[in-house]
Design a protein around this motif. Structure first.
Motif, PDB file in Angstrom:
ATOM      1  N   GLY A  30       0.771  -1.242   0.000  1.00 29.92           N
ATOM      2  CA  GLY A  30       0.000   0.000   0.000  1.00 29.92           C
ATOM      3  C   GLY A  30       0.794   1.280   0.000  1.00 29.92           C
ATOM      4  O   GLY A  30       0.267   2.345  -0.305  1.00 29.92           O
ATOM      5  N   GLY A  31       2.080   1.212   0.333  1.00 31.19           N
ATOM      6  CA  GLY A  31       2.879   2.433   0.365  1.00 31.19           C
ATOM      7  C   GLY A  31       3.426   2.802  -1.006  1.00 31.19           C
ATOM      8  O   GLY A  31       3.266   2.066  -1.977  1.00 31.19           O
ATOM      9  N   LEU A  43       6.691   2.579  -7.391  1.00 35.33           N
ATOM     10  CA  LEU A  43       5.329   2.045  -7.511  1.00 35.33           C
ATOM     11  C   LEU A  43       4.464   2.733  -6.473  1.00 35.33           C
ATOM     12  O   LEU A  43       4.760   2.687  -5.277  1.00 35.33           O
ATOM     13  CB  LEU A  43       5.328   0.538  -7.262  1.00 35.33           C
ATOM     14  N   SER A  44       3.385   3.386  -6.940  1.00 34.17           N
ATOM     15  CA  SER A  44       2.549   4.125  -6.003  1.00 34.17           C
ATOM     16  C   SER A  44       1.074   3.901  -6.316  1.00 34.17           C
ATOM     17  O   SER A  44       0.563   4.497  -7.256  1.00 34.17           O
ATOM     18  CB  SER A  44       2.881   5.624  -6.087  1.00 34.17           C
ATOM     19  N   PRO A  45       0.411   3.002  -5.566  1.00 28.70           N
ATOM     20  CA  PRO A  45       0.975   2.205  -4.486  1.00 28.70           C
ATOM     21  C   PRO A  45       1.692   0.970  -5.016  1.00 28.70           C
ATOM     22  O   PRO A  45       1.512   0.580  -6.170  1.00 28.70           O
ATOM     23  CB  PRO A  45      -0.265   1.788  -3.686  1.00 28.70           C
ATOM     24  N   ARG A  77      -0.028   2.109   3.712  1.00 31.09           N
ATOM     25  CA  ARG A  77      -0.728   3.172   2.987  1.00 31.09           C
ATOM     26  C   ARG A  77      -0.325   4.549   3.529  1.00 31.09           C
ATOM     27  O   ARG A  77      -0.300   4.734   4.753  1.00 31.09           O
ATOM     28  CB  ARG A  77      -2.242   2.984   3.104  1.00 31.09           C
ATOM     29  N   GLY A  78       0.011   5.460   2.657  1.00 26.75           N
ATOM     30  CA  GLY A  78       0.418   6.798   3.086  1.00 26.75           C
ATOM     31  C   GLY A  78       1.888   6.886   3.492  1.00 26.75           C
ATOM     32  O   GLY A  78       2.409   7.973   3.735  1.00 26.75           O
ATOM     33  N   ASP A  79       2.573   5.739   3.554  1.00 24.99           N
ATOM     34  CA  ASP A  79       3.988   5.715   3.939  1.00 24.99           C
ATOM     35  C   ASP A  79       4.856   5.477   2.696  1.00 24.99           C
ATOM     36  O   ASP A  79       4.349   5.185   1.617  1.00 24.99           O
ATOM     37  CB  ASP A  79       4.250   4.571   4.925  1.00 24.99           C
ATOM     38  N   VAL A  80       6.168   5.610   2.900  1.00 23.58           N
ATOM     39  CA  VAL A  80       7.121   5.321   1.824  1.00 23.58           C
ATOM     40  C   VAL A  80       7.909   4.071   2.214  1.00 23.58           C
ATOM     41  O   VAL A  80       8.331   3.924   3.362  1.00 23.58           O
ATOM     42  CB  VAL A  80       8.060   6.522   1.593  1.00 23.58           C
ATOM     43  N   VAL A  81       8.052   3.164   1.263  1.00 24.02           N
ATOM     44  CA  VAL A  81       8.792   1.922   1.483  1.00 24.02           C
ATOM     45  C   VAL A  81      10.052   1.984   0.626  1.00 24.02           C
ATOM     46  O   VAL A  81       9.976   2.296  -0.570  1.00 24.02           O
ATOM     47  CB  VAL A  81       7.937   0.696   1.069  1.00 24.02           C
ATOM     48  N   LEU A  82      11.199   1.747   1.226  1.00 24.62           N
ATOM     49  CA  LEU A  82      12.450   1.824   0.456  1.00 24.62           C
ATOM     50  C   LEU A  82      13.471   0.838   1.012  1.00 24.62           C
ATOM     51  O   LEU A  82      13.265   0.296   2.104  1.00 24.62           O
ATOM     52  CB  LEU A  82      13.003   3.262   0.476  1.00 24.62           C
ATOM     53  N   PRO A  83      14.566   0.616   0.279  1.00 25.80           N
ATOM     54  CA  PRO A  83      15.598  -0.282   0.808  1.00 25.80           C
ATOM     55  C   PRO A  83      16.142   0.281   2.121  1.00 25.80           C
ATOM     56  O   PRO A  83      16.240   1.506   2.281  1.00 25.80           O
ATOM     57  CB  PRO A  83      16.698  -0.241  -0.265  1.00 25.80           C
ATOM     58  N   GLY A  84      16.492  -0.577   3.055  1.00 28.71           N
ATOM     59  CA  GLY A  84      17.094  -0.126   4.307  1.00 28.71           C
ATOM     60  C   GLY A  84      18.370   0.640   4.016  1.00 28.71           C
ATOM     61  O   GLY A  84      19.059   0.379   3.031  1.00 28.71           O
ATOM     62  N   LEU A  85      18.684   1.602   4.894  1.00 29.02           N
ATOM     63  CA  LEU A  85      19.852   2.452   4.655  1.00 29.02           C
ATOM     64  C   LEU A  85      21.135   1.706   5.046  1.00 29.02           C
ATOM     65  O   LEU A  85      21.140   0.888   5.965  1.00 29.02           O
ATOM     66  CB  LEU A  85      19.707   3.764   5.421  1.00 29.02           C
ATOM     67  N   ILE A  86      22.192   2.007   4.314  1.00 26.43           N
ATOM     68  CA  ILE A  86      23.474   1.316   4.493  1.00 26.43           C
ATOM     69  C   ILE A  86      24.498   2.317   5.009  1.00 26.43           C
ATOM     70  O   ILE A  86      24.858   3.266   4.307  1.00 26.43           O
ATOM     71  CB  ILE A  86      23.926   0.696   3.147  1.00 26.43           C
ATOM     72  N   ASN A  87      24.937   2.110   6.231  1.00 28.77           N
ATOM     73  CA  ASN A  87      25.934   2.989   6.851  1.00 28.77           C
ATOM     74  C   ASN A  87      27.308   2.357   6.592  1.00 28.77           C
ATOM     75  O   ASN A  87      27.664   1.357   7.208  1.00 28.77           O
ATOM     76  CB  ASN A  87      25.646   3.110   8.348  1.00 28.77           C
ATOM     77  N   THR A  88      28.079   2.957   5.681  1.00 30.21           N
ATOM     78  CA  THR A  88      29.321   2.308   5.243  1.00 30.21           C
ATOM     79  C   THR A  88      30.523   2.581   6.142  1.00 30.21           C
ATOM     80  O   THR A  88      31.617   2.075   5.869  1.00 30.21           O
ATOM     81  CB  THR A  88      29.686   2.720   3.802  1.00 30.21           C
ATOM     82  N   HIS A  89      30.339   3.380   7.194  1.00 26.92           N
ATOM     83  CA  HIS A  89      31.479   3.561   8.099  1.00 26.92           C
ATOM     84  C   HIS A  89      31.029   3.993   9.483  1.00 26.92           C
ATOM     85  O   HIS A  89      30.479   5.080   9.664  1.00 26.92           O
ATOM     86  CB  HIS A  89      32.466   4.593   7.544  1.00 26.92           C
ATOM     87  N   THR A  90      31.284   3.124  10.458  1.00 27.98           N
ATOM     88  CA  THR A  90      31.053   3.513  11.837  1.00 27.98           C
ATOM     89  C   THR A  90      31.927   2.692  12.763  1.00 27.98           C
ATOM     90  O   THR A  90      32.678   1.803  12.329  1.00 27.98           O
ATOM     91  CB  THR A  90      29.554   3.414  12.217  1.00 27.98           C
ATOM     92  N   HIS A  91      31.873   3.039  14.031  1.00 25.75           N
ATOM     93  CA  HIS A  91      32.532   2.292  15.098  1.00 25.75           C
ATOM     94  C   HIS A  91      31.441   2.176  16.152  1.00 25.75           C
ATOM     95  O   HIS A  91      31.331   3.044  17.029  1.00 25.75           O
ATOM     96  CB  HIS A  91      33.745   3.060  15.614  1.00 25.75           C
ATOM     97  N   ALA A  92      30.619   1.135  16.028  1.00 28.83           N
ATOM     98  CA  ALA A  92      29.366   1.078  16.792  1.00 28.83           C
ATOM     99  C   ALA A  92      29.530   1.367  18.291  1.00 28.83           C
ATOM    100  O   ALA A  92      28.806   2.197  18.838  1.00 28.83           O
ATOM    101  CB  ALA A  92      28.663  -0.261  16.548  1.00 28.83           C
ATOM    102  N   VAL A 394       8.686   4.297   6.039  1.00 29.96           N
ATOM    103  CA  VAL A 394       8.860   5.634   6.619  1.00 29.96           C
ATOM    104  C   VAL A 394       7.537   6.385   6.584  1.00 29.96           C
ATOM    105  O   VAL A 394       6.898   6.482   5.531  1.00 29.96           O
ATOM    106  CB  VAL A 394       9.936   6.420   5.834  1.00 29.96           C
ATOM    107  N   SER A 395       7.145   6.903   7.733  1.00 25.12           N
ATOM    108  CA  SER A 395       5.926   7.690   7.812  1.00 25.12           C
ATOM    109  C   SER A 395       6.158   9.058   7.166  1.00 25.12           C
ATOM    110  O   SER A 395       7.232   9.635   7.275  1.00 25.12           O
ATOM    111  CB  SER A 395       5.529   7.872   9.281  1.00 25.12           C
ATOM    112  N   MET A 396       5.137   9.560   6.476  1.00 24.86           N
ATOM    113  CA  MET A 396       5.230  10.873   5.826  1.00 24.86           C
ATOM    114  C   MET A 396       4.086  11.764   6.320  1.00 24.86           C
ATOM    115  O   MET A 396       3.556  12.579   5.584  1.00 24.86           O
ATOM    116  CB  MET A 396       5.142  10.710   4.301  1.00 24.86           C
ATOM    117  N   ARG A 397       3.687  11.584   7.580  1.00 22.39           N
ATOM    118  CA  ARG A 397       2.489  12.256   8.073  1.00 22.39           C
ATOM    119  C   ARG A 397       2.756  13.443   8.978  1.00 22.39           C
ATOM    120  O   ARG A 397       1.826  14.122   9.394  1.00 22.39           O
ATOM    121  CB  ARG A 397       1.636  11.255   8.866  1.00 22.39           C
TER     122      ARG A 397
END
Ligand SMILES: [Zn+2]
Length: 460
Positions: A30-31, A43-45, A77-92, A394-397
């Motif tokens: 639905g997103g 694709l929407s939706p 519905r009403g949200d955005v669906v996308l690939p998870g974000l990739i953090n390419t550098h950290t020191h958790a 991700v909510s867009m509300r």
């Protein structure tokens, strides 16, 4: 009579169609679905069908409903669906040093504050508790994969697996004695044990992480690269982060960092270099020639006043470029939405060109670009059949996101990590409607606060 017959036939067809449907674990429906595939298809939706660890199909809600019967449904519905974000550098685990020493240049910050604080406080316990806290923050802000380099990396691997996050995790190699290794040889032996323990894991890609060319001698750098090659795992290094590093390399080796690392045979096809700020055009050619993945860390680079990586040049040259936050001691958070926004603003600012790194370019860095930089583009970075099911809703509300004309613009220029509703990694729902499933939020935060009292005591 005729109508009745038609209705009966229609019912039979529907039942037959339903019986022909494949049962799958989960559908997100639905997103507005941003696939981040090569055509940047939206694709929407839309709907994403997931089974096991993989994306089975991405399509319209009708097409997916006709082919699959899902055991579980996430309504977007009403949200955005996308690939998870990739953090390419950290020191958790460095979230434990968040806000401990700010407003310093890299070399002062490292040598006067961070290295001494680490010498007194790094332990398996700090790494474990810190990584759980970092994992909580990453899940809550839509990061699904992180590339890490630190000490006691096996504790990071175990915490990542427990939290359900994907990680490219590098055991640090450094010339001076540190908490988990007296010598570089100890560090290399530890790295090899770590690689052997985790190399067949579905979530963790083990790696070897020589800290930098100014903290390791030639023999250690070469041995680290050889260890990576021997096991076919990534090699991660801090690279060309400051003008100071370049000056050192020119003085000691009469070469730029890129040329020096090439001359000793360090660069390989599975290398990830973080920062890559101070480079010449010839250096960019070297990086491209060896297929090096780069991690751009705009917030850390601005905070430590290290400089600005030539993002537009890298993209024009076709170098694999991802985005990172760096450790939370130099950022001070792990929010990749903010990293996208700052990457775009910094690129515009330094080039005096508002078309440098537009919203779509910044979103690419955090998704497909990151996947390429980690040499994992076959598995992650976009939503497509056969790829791992790593995605976020991700909510867009919010008032901040209203009105919504262009979801790509909003994701980069107005969205914050807190707007992520749901995070899925490897087909597993880690957070649903802001409820983290894999970690006990209260315990993670209480443990971190308890440990912070010890850190404060140690660095007083
Ligand atoms: Zn770093």
């Amino acid at each position: 009579m005729k109508g009745l017959l038609a209705a009966a036939v229609a019912t039979i067809i529907t039942i037959a169609a339903q019986q022909g449907r494949r049962t799958i674990a989960l559908v997100v429906v639905g997103g507005t679905v941003l696939t981040q595939n090569a055509a940047h298809e939206i694709l929407s939706p839309g709907a994403v069908a997931i089974d096991g660890t993989d994306i089975v199909e991405v399509g319209t809600p009708e097409a997916i409903a006709a082919r699959y019967r899902a055991t579980d449904t996430i309504e977007a519905r009403g949200d955005v669906v996308l690939p998870g974000l990739i953090n390419t550098h950290t020191h958790a685990p460095m979230v434990m040093y968040r806000g401990l020493a700010d407003d310093l240049a890299l070399m002062d910050w490292l040598q006067k504050y961070i290295f001494p604080a680490e010498a007194k406080t790094v332990s398996p316990e700090l790494v474990r508790i810190g990584t759980r806290l970092a994992a909580l923050e990453m899940i809550e802000s839509g990061t699904t994969t992180f590339a890490d380099m630190y000490y006691f990396e096996e504790e990071i691997a175990k915490a990542a697996i427990e939290a359900g996050l994907r990680g490219v995790l590098g055991q640090t190699i450094i010339q001076f004695p540190v908490a988990d290794a007296r010598t570089p040889a100890d560090g290399l032996a530890r790295a090899e044990r770590f690689i052997e323990e985790f190399k067949d894991n579905g979530l963790v890609v083990p790696a070897v992480a020589p800290h930098a060319l100014y903290t390791n001698d030639r023999a250690t750098l070469v041995a680290s690269a050889e260890l990576g090659r021997k096991h076919g795992v990534p090699v991660i290094i801090h690279f060309a982060e400051t003008e100071e590093e370049v000056r050192l390399a020119r003085e000691k080796f009469n070469a730029t960092p890129a040329a020096y690392l090439e001359s000793i045979g360090f660069w390989g096809p599975n290398t990830l270099a973080a920062h890559a700020i101070w480079v010449t055009d010839d250096d960019i050619t070297i990086l491209k020639r060896h297929g090096i993945g780069l991690s751009h860390n705009p917030e850390s680079n601005m905070k430590l006043a290290s400089g600005a990586a030539p993002v537009s040049k890298y993209l024009a040259a076709g170098v694999a470029l991802g985005l990172g936050t760096d450790g939370a001691a130099s950022n001070n958070d792990l929010d990749m939405f903010e990293a996208m926004r700052q990457a775009s603003f910094l690129a515009k600012h330094v080039t005096k060109n508002p078309t440098a790194l537009p919203a779509r370019g910044a979103l690419d860095l955090a998704t497909v670009g990151g996947a390429r930089a980690l040499h994992m583009e076959q598995r992650i970075g976009s939503l497509a059949t056969g790829k791992r099911a790593d995605l976020i809703v991700v909510s867009m509300r919010s008032a901040r996101q209203t009105p919504l004309y262009d979801p790509v613009s909003h994701l980069v220029y107005t969205t914050r990590g807190d707007d992520v509703r749901t995070t899925i990694v490897n087909g597993r729902v880690l957070m649903r409607d802001r409820q983290v499933k894999t970690l006990n939020r209260d315990t993670v935060i209480a443990d971190a606060n308890r440990l912070a009292a010890k850190v404060r005591e140690a660095v007083r």
